[in-house]
Design a protein around this motif. Structure first.
Motif, PDB file in Angstrom:
ATOM      1  N   ASN A   1       0.728  -0.769   0.006  1.00 32.16           N
ATOM      2  CA  ASN A   1       0.193  -0.009   0.042  1.00 32.16           C
ATOM      3  C   ASN A   1       0.680   1.045  -0.086  1.00 32.16           C
ATOM      4  O   ASN A   1       1.715   1.505   0.431  1.00 32.16           O
ATOM      5  CB  ASN A   1      -0.882   0.019   0.542  1.00 32.16           C
ATOM      6  N   PRO A   2       0.473   2.378  -0.227  1.00 24.48           N
ATOM      7  CA  PRO A   2       1.713   3.290  -0.623  1.00 24.48           C
ATOM      8  C   PRO A   2       1.819   3.992   0.791  1.00 24.48           C
ATOM      9  O   PRO A   2       2.359   4.858   1.076  1.00 24.48           O
ATOM     10  CB  PRO A   2       0.190   4.705  -0.692  1.00 24.48           C
ATOM     11  N   LYS A   3       1.189   3.837   1.468  1.00 23.52           N
ATOM     12  CA  LYS A   3       1.366   4.794   3.019  1.00 23.52           C
ATOM     13  C   LYS A   3       2.714   4.195   3.393  1.00 23.52           C
ATOM     14  O   LYS A   3       3.202   4.682   4.449  1.00 23.52           O
ATOM     15  CB  LYS A   3       0.063   4.945   3.857  1.00 23.52           C
ATOM     16  N   ASP A   4       2.688   2.949   3.283  1.00 13.72           N
ATOM     17  CA  ASP A   4       4.047   1.803   4.176  1.00 13.72           C
ATOM     18  C   ASP A   4       5.261   2.681   3.234  1.00 13.72           C
ATOM     19  O   ASP A   4       5.817   2.434   3.573  1.00 13.72           O
ATOM     20  CB  ASP A   4       3.809   0.590   4.092  1.00 13.72           C
ATOM     21  N   LEU A   5       4.801   2.400   2.009  1.00 10.26           N
ATOM     22  CA  LEU A   5       6.053   2.647   0.770  1.00 10.26           C
ATOM     23  C   LEU A   5       6.295   3.706   1.834  1.00 10.26           C
ATOM     24  O   LEU A   5       7.927   4.015   1.223  1.00 10.26           O
ATOM     25  CB  LEU A   5       6.046   2.316  -0.710  1.00 10.26           C
TER      26      LEU A   5
ATOM     27  N   GLU B   1      -2.616   0.254 -11.066  1.00  9.68           N
ATOM     28  CA  GLU B   1      -3.155   1.769 -10.199  1.00  9.68           C
ATOM     29  C   GLU B   1      -2.015   1.782  -9.202  1.00  9.68           C
ATOM     30  O   GLU B   1      -2.361   2.524  -8.917  1.00  9.68           O
ATOM     31  CB  GLU B   1      -4.370   1.826 -10.678  1.00  9.68           C
ATOM     32  N   LEU B   2      -2.442   0.274  -8.769  1.00  7.46           N
ATOM     33  CA  LEU B   2      -1.958   0.615  -7.379  1.00  7.46           C
ATOM     34  C   LEU B   2      -0.781   1.244  -7.183  1.00  7.46           C
ATOM     35  O   LEU B   2      -0.010   1.599  -6.424  1.00  7.46           O
ATOM     36  CB  LEU B   2      -1.896  -0.566  -6.276  1.00  7.46           C
ATOM     37  N   VAL B   3       0.673   0.595  -8.072  1.00  8.09           N
ATOM     38  CA  VAL B   3       2.272   0.534  -7.961  1.00  8.09           C
ATOM     39  C   VAL B   3       1.616   2.615  -8.676  1.00  8.09           C
ATOM     40  O   VAL B   3       3.455   2.790  -7.777  1.00  8.09           O
ATOM     41  CB  VAL B   3       2.231  -0.031  -9.805  1.00  8.09           C
TER      42      VAL B   3
ATOM     43  N   GLU C   1      -0.400   4.828  -7.810  1.00  4.63           N
ATOM     44  CA  GLU C   1      -0.419   5.119  -6.773  1.00  4.63           C
ATOM     45  C   GLU C   1       0.891   5.551  -5.783  1.00  4.63           C
ATOM     46  O   GLU C   1       1.532   6.277  -5.209  1.00  4.63           O
ATOM     47  CB  GLU C   1      -1.208   4.915  -5.705  1.00  4.63           C
ATOM     48  N   MET C   2       1.190   4.182  -5.524  1.00  4.04           N
ATOM     49  CA  MET C   2       2.646   3.657  -4.609  1.00  4.04           C
ATOM     50  C   MET C   2       3.868   5.023  -4.654  1.00  4.04           C
ATOM     51  O   MET C   2       4.678   5.486  -4.255  1.00  4.04           O
ATOM     52  CB  MET C   2       2.650   2.878  -4.273  1.00  4.04           C
ATOM     53  N   VAL C   3       4.397   4.313  -6.428  1.00  2.00           N
ATOM     54  CA  VAL C   3       5.764   5.738  -6.796  1.00  2.00           C
ATOM     55  C   VAL C   3       4.650   7.655  -6.539  1.00  2.00           C
ATOM     56  O   VAL C   3       5.934   8.004  -6.193  1.00  2.00           O
ATOM     57  CB  VAL C   3       5.602   5.614  -8.319  1.00  2.00           C
ATOM     58  N   ARG C   4       4.049   7.189  -6.722  1.00  2.00           N
ATOM     59  CA  ARG C   4       3.336   8.912  -6.796  1.00  2.00           C
ATOM     60  C   ARG C   4       3.413   9.075  -5.675  1.00  2.00           C
ATOM     61  O   ARG C   4       3.775  11.103  -5.116  1.00  2.00           O
ATOM     62  CB  ARG C   4       1.755   9.458  -6.782  1.00  2.00           C
ATOM     63  N   ASN C   5       3.467   7.767  -4.326  1.00  2.00           N
ATOM     64  CA  ASN C   5       3.112   8.718  -3.060  1.00  2.00           C
ATOM     65  C   ASN C   5       4.535   9.058  -2.253  1.00  2.00           C
ATOM     66  O   ASN C   5       4.656   9.818  -1.366  1.00  2.00           O
ATOM     67  CB  ASN C   5       2.230   7.870  -1.705  1.00  2.00           C
ATOM     68  N   VAL C   6       5.395   8.070  -2.829  1.00  2.00           N
ATOM     69  CA  VAL C   6       6.866   8.138  -2.435  1.00  2.00           C
ATOM     70  C   VAL C   6       7.433   9.602  -3.429  1.00  2.00           C
ATOM     71  O   VAL C   6       8.211   9.971  -2.588  1.00  2.00           O
ATOM     72  CB  VAL C   6       7.279   6.796  -3.199  1.00  2.00           C
TER      73      VAL C   6
END
Length: 213
Positions: free
Chosen positions: A33-37, A76-78, A80-85
């Motif tokens: 998930n984006p938050k953990d990463l 899509e999740l990937v 979002e994860m990159v975007r959050n980092v």
């Protein structure tokens, strides 16, 4: 490293050590998930030169935990994860992916998603480079890598592409680079066996080993 464990406890961070001469160094995380990463990236950012999301680990336990190669089913999740980092840290963020059974399409319960589109989705949020392993999740590491799969990713990408898989000698690295036109070569098992092979050594010279007392 597991992003959720890394961010939650000192014990989880014991797997990571570095020093001032260890540069460039990229920390690779598995996350679901984006938050953990993003949380893990923020903690480690002062000590590394980049963060990588593992979307390629083929092991069964990783698949069950919905990390590693499982993430190839979640474009899509990937994204979002990159975007959050990228929004949380000022160091590069990359992803490591792998070949699919069908080069053009990934079968998904809801959507049919092309590998090319997977790459472009990651690029749309600023991924800095992409590493691709040239075997599917289910293929043995004894099989040769699929050069065409790597070339496909290179042909559609606008960011640097790194090829991975089956490289144990400098000659093999040079040949894979020649065949694919990628920007770099990654080796795991080869470098564990001989950390100096990128420098052209058949074995690691004694002078390359620093003895700490």
């Amino acid at each position: 490293m597991l992003a959720d464990v890394f961010k939650e406890s000192e014990f989880g961070r014991d797997d990571f050590t570095t020093n001032n001469t260890d540069s460039p160094v990229v920390a690779q995380f598995a996350a679901s998930n984006p938050k953990d990463l993003a949380d893990a990236a923020e903690i480690i950012a002062p000590y590394v030169d980049g963060v990588d999301l593992n979307c390629g680990c083929p092991q069964r336990w990783a698949w069950k935990e919905k990390i590693g190669a499982y993430m190839m089913e979640q474009p899509e999740l990937v994204r979002e994860m990159v975007r959050n980092v990228k929004a949380r840290v000022d160091i590069p963020c990359s992803i490591k992916i792998r070949k699919h059974d069908d080069l053009r399409y990934v079968k998904h319960p809801v959507i049919t998603f092309g590998l090319q589109k997977f790459v472009r989705r990651a690029e749309s949020v600023g991924v800095d480079w992409i590493t691709i392993h040239g075997r599917t999740r289910k293929q043995s590491n004894r099989l040769p890598v699929d050069v065409e799969a790597i070339k496909l990713v290179k042909s559609v990408a606008t960011v640097p592409i790194i090829a991975n898989g089956g490289v144990f000698t400098k000659e093999q690295a040079d040949q894979l680079h020649k065949e694919t036109g990628v920007n770099g070569i990654m080796s795991a098992r080869g470098l564990l066996k001989n950390p100096a092979f990128f420098a052209g050594h058949d074995y690691t010279p004694l002078e390359c080993v620093q003895v700490c007392r």
